[in-house]
Design an enzyme around this catalytic site. Structure first.
Site, PDB file in Angstrom:
ATOM      1  N   CYS A   2       0.762  -1.149  -0.042  1.00 24.02           N
ATOM      2  CA  CYS A   2      -0.133  -0.130   0.110  1.00 24.02           C
ATOM      3  C   CYS A   2       0.737   1.400  -0.097  1.00 24.02           C
ATOM      4  CB  CYS A   2      -0.852   0.199   1.301  1.00 24.02           C
ATOM      5  SG  CYS A   2      -2.124  -1.237   1.359  1.00 24.02           S
ATOM      6  N   ARG A  27       3.904  -0.557  -4.860  1.00 28.13           N
ATOM      7  CA  ARG A  27       3.630  -0.759  -3.291  1.00 28.13           C
ATOM      8  C   ARG A  27       2.425  -1.684  -3.540  1.00 28.13           C
ATOM      9  NH1 ARG A  27       6.981   1.812   0.304  1.00 28.13           N
ATOM     10  NH2 ARG A  27       5.590   0.738   1.978  1.00 28.13           N
ATOM     11  N   TRP A  74      -2.751  -2.699  -1.785  1.00 26.04           N
ATOM     12  CA  TRP A  74      -2.297  -4.001  -1.737  1.00 26.04           C
ATOM     13  C   TRP A  74      -3.404  -4.670  -0.758  1.00 26.04           C
ATOM     14  CZ3 TRP A  74      -0.635  -8.020   1.434  1.00 26.04           C
ATOM     15  CH2 TRP A  74      -0.462  -9.275   0.507  1.00 26.04           C
ATOM     16  N   ASN A 100      -2.095   2.161   5.899  1.00 26.04           N
ATOM     17  CA  ASN A 100      -1.115   1.064   5.398  1.00 26.04           C
ATOM     18  C   ASN A 100      -0.905   0.267   6.482  1.00 26.04           C
ATOM     19  OD1 ASN A 100       0.954  -0.685   4.374  1.00 26.04           O
ATOM     20  ND2 ASN A 100       2.429   1.196   4.120  1.00 26.04           N
ATOM     21  N   GLY A 101      -1.135  -1.028   6.481  1.00 20.90           N
ATOM     22  CA  GLY A 101      -0.624  -1.794   7.532  1.00 20.90           C
ATOM     23  C   GLY A 101      -1.910  -2.784   7.929  1.00 20.90           C
ATOM     24  N   GLU A 493      16.825 -18.792  -7.000  1.00 23.72           N
ATOM     25  CA  GLU A 493      16.424 -17.358  -7.269  1.00 23.72           C
ATOM     26  C   GLU A 493      15.897 -17.523  -8.741  1.00 23.72           C
ATOM     27  OE1 GLU A 493      15.915 -14.620  -6.052  1.00 23.72           O
ATOM     28  OE2 GLU A 493      16.105 -13.293  -7.798  1.00 23.72           O
ATOM     29  N   LYS A 497      12.147 -15.994  -9.849  1.00 30.77           N
ATOM     30  CA  LYS A 497      11.912 -15.159 -10.913  1.00 30.77           C
ATOM     31  C   LYS A 497      10.760 -15.520 -11.809  1.00 30.77           C
ATOM     32  CE  LYS A 497      13.124 -12.175  -9.513  1.00 30.77           C
ATOM     33  NZ  LYS A 497      14.040 -11.996  -8.121  1.00 30.77           N
ATOM     34  N   GLU A 500       7.387 -15.638 -10.224  1.00 27.67           N
ATOM     35  CA  GLU A 500       6.578 -14.437  -9.915  1.00 27.67           C
ATOM     36  C   GLU A 500       6.020 -13.719 -10.910  1.00 27.67           C
ATOM     37  OE1 GLU A 500       8.959 -11.751  -7.740  1.00 27.67           O
ATOM     38  OE2 GLU A 500      10.894 -12.319  -8.209  1.00 27.67           O
ATOM     39  N   HIS A 516      15.837 -37.317  -4.868  1.00 25.12           N
ATOM     40  CA  HIS A 516      15.005 -37.769  -3.708  1.00 25.12           C
ATOM     41  C   HIS A 516      13.385 -37.155  -3.691  1.00 25.12           C
ATOM     42  CE1 HIS A 516      18.860 -38.920  -1.839  1.00 25.12           C
ATOM     43  NE2 HIS A 516      19.412 -37.961  -2.376  1.00 25.12           N
ATOM     44  N   LYS A 615       5.895  -4.562  -4.317  1.00 27.56           N
ATOM     45  CA  LYS A 615       7.393  -4.444  -3.917  1.00 27.56           C
ATOM     46  C   LYS A 615       7.971  -4.497  -2.534  1.00 27.56           C
ATOM     47  CE  LYS A 615      11.728  -3.670  -5.764  1.00 27.56           C
ATOM     48  NZ  LYS A 615      12.347  -4.540  -6.195  1.00 27.56           N
TER      49      LYS A 615
HETATM   50  C1  F6R Z   1      11.352 -11.216  -5.504  1.00 28.41           C
HETATM   51  C2  F6R Z   1      11.148 -10.156  -4.552  1.00 28.41           C
HETATM   52  C3  F6R Z   1      10.969 -10.284  -3.172  1.00 28.41           C
HETATM   53  C4  F6R Z   1      12.058  -9.503  -2.081  1.00 28.41           C
HETATM   54  C5  F6R Z   1      11.432  -9.656  -0.662  1.00 28.41           C
HETATM   55  C6  F6R Z   1      12.222  -8.881   0.338  1.00 28.41           C
HETATM   56  O1  F6R Z   1      11.657 -10.699  -6.692  1.00 28.41           O
HETATM   57  O2  F6R Z   1      11.664  -8.998  -4.898  1.00 28.41           O
HETATM   58  O3  F6R Z   1      11.165 -11.654  -2.762  1.00 28.41           O
HETATM   59  O4  F6R Z   1      13.091  -9.793  -2.200  1.00 28.41           O
HETATM   60  O5  F6R Z   1       9.983  -9.153  -0.515  1.00 28.41           O
HETATM   61  O6  F6R Z   1      12.237  -7.675   0.128  1.00 28.41           O
HETATM   62  P1  F6R Z   1      13.324  -6.595   0.516  1.00 28.41           P
HETATM   63  O7  F6R Z   1      14.654  -7.015   0.067  1.00 28.41           O
HETATM   64  O8  F6R Z   1      12.890  -5.424   0.084  1.00 28.41           O
HETATM   65  O9  F6R Z   1      13.462  -6.702   1.954  1.00 28.41           O
END
Ligand code: F6R
Length: 620
Positions: A2, A27, A74, A100-101, A493, A497, A500, A516, A615
């Protein structure tokens, strides 16, 4: 999660509010809305969907006024809908607010307010706060409080906050008190921008760029009473605070797309520079070590450290895993990598010699912040590896290392990952050199690190090859990502990627673990992405590839230039430059970022704003 904006001054509020929401859209993008006050009228416009849809609504139904608040959502409580969108109204329209929260006791408060006759129009926890402020205001006025005094409205907010359990960043307007904006923070970030005869409010500093470079970060339990000409900050326990004004260094060009179609692609291609920025000024050739300005621990204290805990979420947690391998190898200190969401509630034995690093791009991730606070409360040195200057984690940590990667706007983290790995490599060098790492070994690491920007530039040349491969596989519904040692976190990772941004099911595994369980998933429709650059156990990974091939699983391999053996086994190969093993994750993660990006594009997904994500995850 948010985004909140606010404005109070002499200009039409809606311009900043709308632009601010566009900048904060990363956000959350389930719905957006603004409320603008003119005299004792507060006009609310809100809509499900993106900020662009709100902009259309505002064209058709404009609002006028010189102060207001806005929100991009969000969803936590209640699905995305017009009714659940913010701003929310309390009482009979006396109070309008954005939040927000998460309010954990909202259900109890809601029942109590319903018994008092308050009518709810949404399923959100936020509407409870709006009614509660209206209720407290009414009570205050009944007791004879002065309706013309800002203090009356402040008191209504204070009394409300005392009853809330959970987290909040709030922006509140009062119908009968035009010219006043109250903001409050507990667990959800808020920044006040200071202009000439005007003030701005935002969840982070990005909306303020170009409007003002003077900012005040609110701390938990602080309330800001904001008018066009005044800013008063009060802390729950310590009362009135002198606003600590900082200068914002971000510029508008940092967040421009330029020649790129998406932020994610722009940020992938920024990696030669962002990696260089992570080590710039930190390599000490004379002493063959790394130098950090902000660790705030002297060498004696650092030498006493016999264990490091790295805590993070998501991609940052993957960077932590890479860090574990590198720090243990070069500094010979045991490292544990903990999910912050687990660590905050776990109580692992940690001696007084344990040092904790929170790794975070945003510096606002709620779980990482909470885990860091818990470790700090116990007396451990807590440091941050963080990108966003002035973020909550950066401010609360005992010290830390900034990534200097520049703003990361794409929801899928890319350049932050490689910068985090760079900083963790510097940390390994630094900790190694105050322990067992020799001078020549330190020099070699420095020389190798300096070569990395060029190695990443070379790696990025694989883009066209990645596009071809994406076209071949983009319809697959499952992917496996497999790697070993330093490239095991890279496999995790790569899988993250892909899932998501393309919504394809993908699993990352240490390649040998496949036998396994996950090998049961291998079939002709399930591509396996092997991250297999030359390394100490290269022949073992080749055997793992053979096992997949024997089961007719298609193989995409990330391999070192000139590796013909891999070419014989894999259906498709993406070549990357040969670098030392501990540096491979920086290189091998790049084609996986590009692969996810290209596949998502082919599937018609919104790469910069993937569904259900935001984000900055500022709720638990
Ligand atoms: C994936 C991604 C998330 C962040 C996670 C932590 O692409 O961006 O998995 O890595 O939400 O976010 P930060 O690094 O901002 O604490």
């Amino acid at each position: 999660m948010c985004g909140i904006v606010g404005y109070i001054g002499a200009k039409p509020a809606s311009n900043y509010l709308l632009e601010g929401l566009f900048r904060l859209e990363y956000r959350g993008y389930d719905s957006a809305g603004i409320a603008v006050q003119s005299g004792d009228t507060i006009a609310v416009r809100k809509k499900t969907g993106r900020v662009g849809q709100l902009a259309e609504l505002l064209k058709a139904s404009p609002v006028t006024g010189t102060h207001g608040i806005g929100h991009t959502r969000w969803a936590t409580h209640g699905q995305p809908s017009d009714n659940n969108s913010h701003p929310h109204t309390g009482g009979n329209g006396e109070v309008v607010l954005v939040h927000n929260g998460v309010i954990e006791n909202y259900a109890t408060l809601r029942s109590q307010l319903q018994e008092l006759g308050y009518v709810f129009h949404s399923q959100t926890d936020t509407e409870v706060v709006a009614h509660l402020v209206a209720h407290q205001l009414e009570e205050e006025l009944k007791l004879g409080a002065d309706p013309d005094s800002n203090a009356t409205y402040l008191r209504a907010v204070e009394l409300t906050l005392k009853q809330l359990k959970g987290t909040y960043g709030l922006g509140v307007l009062f119908r009968d008190k035009p010219g006043l904006l109250i903001a409050a923070r507990l667990g959800s970030p808020l920044v006040v921008g200071v202009g000439k005869d005007e003030h701005y409010l935002a969840s982070d500093a990005s909306p303020l760029v170009g409007y003002t470079d003077k900012v005040v970060y609110l701390n938990d339990h602080e309330i800001a009473m904001i008018t066009a000409n005044s800013l008063e900050i009060l802390h729950r326990d310590t009362g009135s605070q002198t606003p600590h004004i900082r200068v914002l260094e971000q510029t508008a060009s940092d967040t421009e797309l330029g020649q790129f179609e998406h932020y994610m692609l722009k940020e992938i291609f920024e990696q030669p520079t962002s990696i260089e920025n992570a080590f710039r000024g930190r390599l000490d050739d004379d002493e063959a070590t790394a130098r950090f300005g902000g660790l705030n621990l002297d060498p004696q204290e650092l030498r006493r450290i016999d264990r490091i805990v790295l805590t993070a979420c998501g991609t940052s947690w993957h960077a932590g895993l890479v860090g574990e391998y590198i720090i243990e190898e070069f500094a010979r200190i045991p490292v544990e990598v903990e999910y912050a969401s687990e660590l905050r509630y776990r109580n692992p034995p940690m001696s007084e010699r344990t040092m904790v690093f929170a790794i975070t791009q945003s510096g606002e991730t709620a779980d990482t912040l909470a885990a860091m606070r818990e470790c700090k409360r116990k007396g451990h040195p807590t440091l941050a590896i963080c990108n966003v200057v002035g973020s909550s984690i950066a401010r609360e940590a005992d010290g830390g290392i900034y990534l200097h990667a520049g703003p990361e706007v794409g929801v899928a983290s890319t350049k932050a990952f490689t910068s985090q790995v760079t900083v963790l490599t510097l940390l390994a060098l630094f900790m190694g050199r105050i322990r067992h790492l020799s001078y020549p070994a330190g020099q070699r690491m420095i020389a190798n690190l300096r070569k990395m920007p060029d190695k990443i530039r070379q790696t990025l040349e694989c883009h066209n090859r990645v596009k071809e491969i994406a076209r071949k596989y983009y319809t697959a519904e499952n992917f496996l990502y497999l790697g070993r040692l330093h490239n095991f976190p890279v496999a995790l990772e790569g899988a993250l990627k892909l899932k998501e941004i393309s919504y394809i099911h993908a699993e990352g595994y240490p390649a040998a673990e496949m036998k396994h369980g996950p090998i049961a998933l291998v079939d002709e429709q399930t591509p396996s992405v092997f991250v297999v650059p030359r390394c100490q156990i290269y022949p073992k990974v080749i055997s793992n590839m053979e096992e997949v091939r024997a089961r007719r699983g298609p193989i995409i391999a990330i391999a070192c230039e000139g590796d013909d053996k891999v070419a014989e086994l894999a259906d498709d190969v993406i070549y990357v430059p040969d670098v030392d093993e501990y540096l491979q994750p920086m290189v091998t993660s790049v084609p996986l970022q590009l692969l996810a990006y290209e596949i998502a594009l082919l599937r018609g997904c919104n790469v910069d704003r993937p569904r259900n994500l935001a984000k900055s995850v500022t709720v638990e």
